[in-house]
Enzyme design. Structure first.
Site, PDB file in Angstrom:
ATOM      1  N   HIS A 169      61.572  87.386  78.339  1.00  0.00           N
ATOM      2  CA  HIS A 169      60.569  87.727  78.970  1.00  0.00           C
ATOM      3  C   HIS A 169      59.400  88.206  78.389  1.00  0.00           C
ATOM      4  O   HIS A 169      59.644  89.100  77.336  1.00  0.00           O
ATOM      5  CB  HIS A 169      60.963  88.635  80.340  1.00  0.00           C
ATOM      6  CG  HIS A 169      60.040  88.818  81.432  1.00  0.00           C
ATOM      7  ND1 HIS A 169      59.017  89.908  81.332  1.00  0.00           N
ATOM      8  CD2 HIS A 169      59.736  88.023  82.451  1.00  0.00           C
ATOM      9  CE1 HIS A 169      58.431  89.894  82.514  1.00  0.00           C
ATOM     10  NE2 HIS A 169      58.559  88.844  83.080  1.00  0.00           N
ATOM     11  N   PRO A 170      58.007  88.096  79.078  1.00  0.00           N
ATOM     12  CA  PRO A 170      56.922  88.675  78.249  1.00  0.00           C
ATOM     13  C   PRO A 170      57.099  90.272  77.987  1.00  0.00           C
ATOM     14  O   PRO A 170      56.201  90.888  77.164  1.00  0.00           O
ATOM     15  CB  PRO A 170      55.694  88.209  78.943  1.00  0.00           C
ATOM     16  CG  PRO A 170      56.072  86.961  79.541  1.00  0.00           C
ATOM     17  CD  PRO A 170      57.721  87.112  79.973  1.00  0.00           C
ATOM     18  N   ARG A 171      57.607  91.064  78.968  1.00  0.00           N
ATOM     19  CA  ARG A 171      57.769  92.500  78.739  1.00  0.00           C
ATOM     20  C   ARG A 171      58.703  92.860  77.677  1.00  0.00           C
ATOM     21  O   ARG A 171      58.631  94.142  77.342  1.00  0.00           O
ATOM     22  CB  ARG A 171      58.374  92.969  80.247  1.00  0.00           C
ATOM     23  CG  ARG A 171      57.778  93.881  80.901  1.00  0.00           C
ATOM     24  CD  ARG A 171      56.431  94.563  80.538  1.00  0.00           C
ATOM     25  NE  ARG A 171      56.951  96.007  80.147  1.00  0.00           N
ATOM     26  CZ  ARG A 171      57.157  97.125  80.933  1.00  0.00           C
ATOM     27  NH1 ARG A 171      57.116  96.696  82.585  1.00  0.00           N
ATOM     28  NH2 ARG A 171      57.534  98.225  80.623  1.00  0.00           N
ATOM     29  N   LYS A 172      59.324  91.745  77.258  1.00  0.00           N
ATOM     30  CA  LYS A 172      60.434  92.379  75.970  1.00  0.00           C
ATOM     31  C   LYS A 172      59.880  92.187  74.681  1.00  0.00           C
ATOM     32  O   LYS A 172      58.548  91.721  74.597  1.00  0.00           O
ATOM     33  CB  LYS A 172      61.717  91.625  76.105  1.00  0.00           C
ATOM     34  CG  LYS A 172      62.197  91.161  77.544  1.00  0.00           C
ATOM     35  CD  LYS A 172      62.556  92.522  78.310  1.00  0.00           C
ATOM     36  CE  LYS A 172      63.080  92.093  79.855  1.00  0.00           C
ATOM     37  NZ  LYS A 172      63.465  93.142  80.558  1.00  0.00           N
ATOM     38  N   SER A 173      60.303  92.544  73.593  1.00  0.00           N
ATOM     39  CA  SER A 173      59.722  92.612  72.309  1.00  0.00           C
ATOM     40  C   SER A 173      59.415  91.153  71.814  1.00  0.00           C
ATOM     41  O   SER A 173      58.322  91.000  71.104  1.00  0.00           O
ATOM     42  CB  SER A 173      60.490  93.329  71.195  1.00  0.00           C
ATOM     43  OG  SER A 173      61.509  93.998  71.564  1.00  0.00           O
TER      44      SER A 173
END
Ligand code: PLP
Length: 380
Positions: A179-183
């Protein structure tokens, strides 16, 4: 205009854009050669035998539990402070999530409370490596009977390690998120890893509707009349080849992203050490922290203002913050279903009330970091 600093921003650009050209022109759009290459590279980086790309970490966790045959009457222990999906996947299987409390200093699952929550129905424990810090797997293993496996919710932990072993190989199986919140990101996406060949084979079939052979095998095989057999109820959790292509490019940048985050995390810790009311996140005592997020704790006894007011002041200065994540037992769908009270899981209750993630990502400049530090020093 005031500076605007996001809590997180994906680091994608021309490299990722170019990578999607090949699948878009070849016409092989869904799970195919790019996904296979991404899986291979991911399994090598995380030192596991099997890696299966999925549509998300959530569907990856669901696949693992389904492949284990977890169902009605079974219990799965999950930490009470985590993203809601960790518990949801247990309900998807018709099984019962049993909440264990978390340690206030690491925000990770507390083995002592896990021991209290075990029952003859316990079929697995999901250990979350929250914000990129691996759960204390040895301490957890020590309280579990040999027949209760640990599943890793490694959503935040691409590239993390524990006592020399990368996340993904620390339990029976693991699920990662892109997901875009992950690195690293593929827009949406996930990866299941395991050392267990039988579990991998079952998960592989379940990911593709329960089909006994893959589309690729059928496409390349010599028998055009051959259709797959469907002997189990499966899902469509396949990653697209566009995402696989993006994932390959992102994975090659993972270690650089983490090293950069690690340097800025250390800098934050030095610079913010003088603020008595702001507790810093724990460094890993056992390996590599992946720093998916930098989650501080606002000490309610020392803070000049309540946490939420501090978050509002920072917001007015263009700095985004968030609570670390949820106490899942306080969310309506669990609170109401099981009649849970805040004090039932006091560690999770406190983490929910007092944690504050501050911006840390790979598109921040040195000026951005300095601006965040100045704003925090200015409070109170
Ligand atoms: C982000 C996250 C998930 C969900 O990942 P998706 O890929 O969005 O499904 C699950 N668990 C934890 C701990 C997370 O941080």
């Amino acid at each position: 205009m005031t500076r605007q600093i996001q809590i997180s921003l994906p680091s994608t650009g021309d490299d990722e854009w170019h990578a999607t050209r090949e699948p878009l022109t070849s016409g092989w759009l869904t799970q195919g050669p790019k996904v296979a290459a991404f899986e291979k590279a991911f399994s090598q980086r995380h030192a596991v035998k099997h890696a299966l790309a999925t549509t998300s970490c959530t569907t990856g966790l669901h696949l693992i539990l389904a492949a284990m045959g977890i169902g009605p009457g079974d219990e799965v222990i999950v930490p009470a402070f985590t993203w809601v999906a960790t518990a949801n996947v247990v309900l998807y299987c018709g099984a019962t999530p049993v909440f264990a409390d978390v340690e206030r200093d690491t925000c990770n699952i507390d083995p002592v409370d896990v021991a209290r929550k075990l029952s003859p129905r316990t079929k697995a424990v999901i250990a979350v490596h929250l914000f990129g810090l691996c759960a204390d797997m040895d301490a957890l293993r020590a309280v579990l009977p040999a027949n209760v496996p640990i599943i890793e919710d490694a959503a935040c932990a691409s590239g993390a390690s524990y006592k020399g072993t990368p996340a993904g190989g620390l339990g029976l199986a693991a699920a990662f998120s892109f997901h875009p919140r992950k690195s690293i990101t593929t827009g949406e996406g996930g990866m299941v890893t395991t050392q267990d060949a039988a579990l991998a084979a079952t998960a592989d079939q379940l990911r593709n509707h329960g089909a006994s052979i893959s589309e690729e095998q059928r496409h390349n095989g010599p028998k055009p009349y051959l259709l797959a057999e469907f002997n189990m109820l499966g899902f469509n959790y396949r990653m697209t080849d566009l995402q696989g292509a993006v994932g390959l490019v992102q994975l090659a940048k993972l270690d650089r992203f983490i090293d950069e985050r690690d340097r800025w995390a250390s800098w934050y810790m030095e610079q913010l050490a003088g603020i008595p009311w702001l507790r810093m996140p724990q460094r890993s005592a056992h390996g590599k922290h992946a720093w998916q997020a930098f989650v501080t704790t606002v000490d309610p006894a020392l803070a000049p203002l309540p946490r939420n007011q501090i978050m509002e002041i920072l917001q007015q200065q263009g700095i985004a913050t968030r609570p670390g994540t949820h106490a899942v037992h306080l969310l309506g769908c669990y609170r109401d279903r099981y009649g849970l009270k805040p004090d039932d899981l006091p560690g999770a209750r406190d983490c929910d009330a007092h944690t504050m993630a501050i911006p840390l990502h790979n598109r921040m400049s040195a000026d951005d970091y300095a601006y965040v530090v100045e704003a925090l020093r200015g409070i109170g």
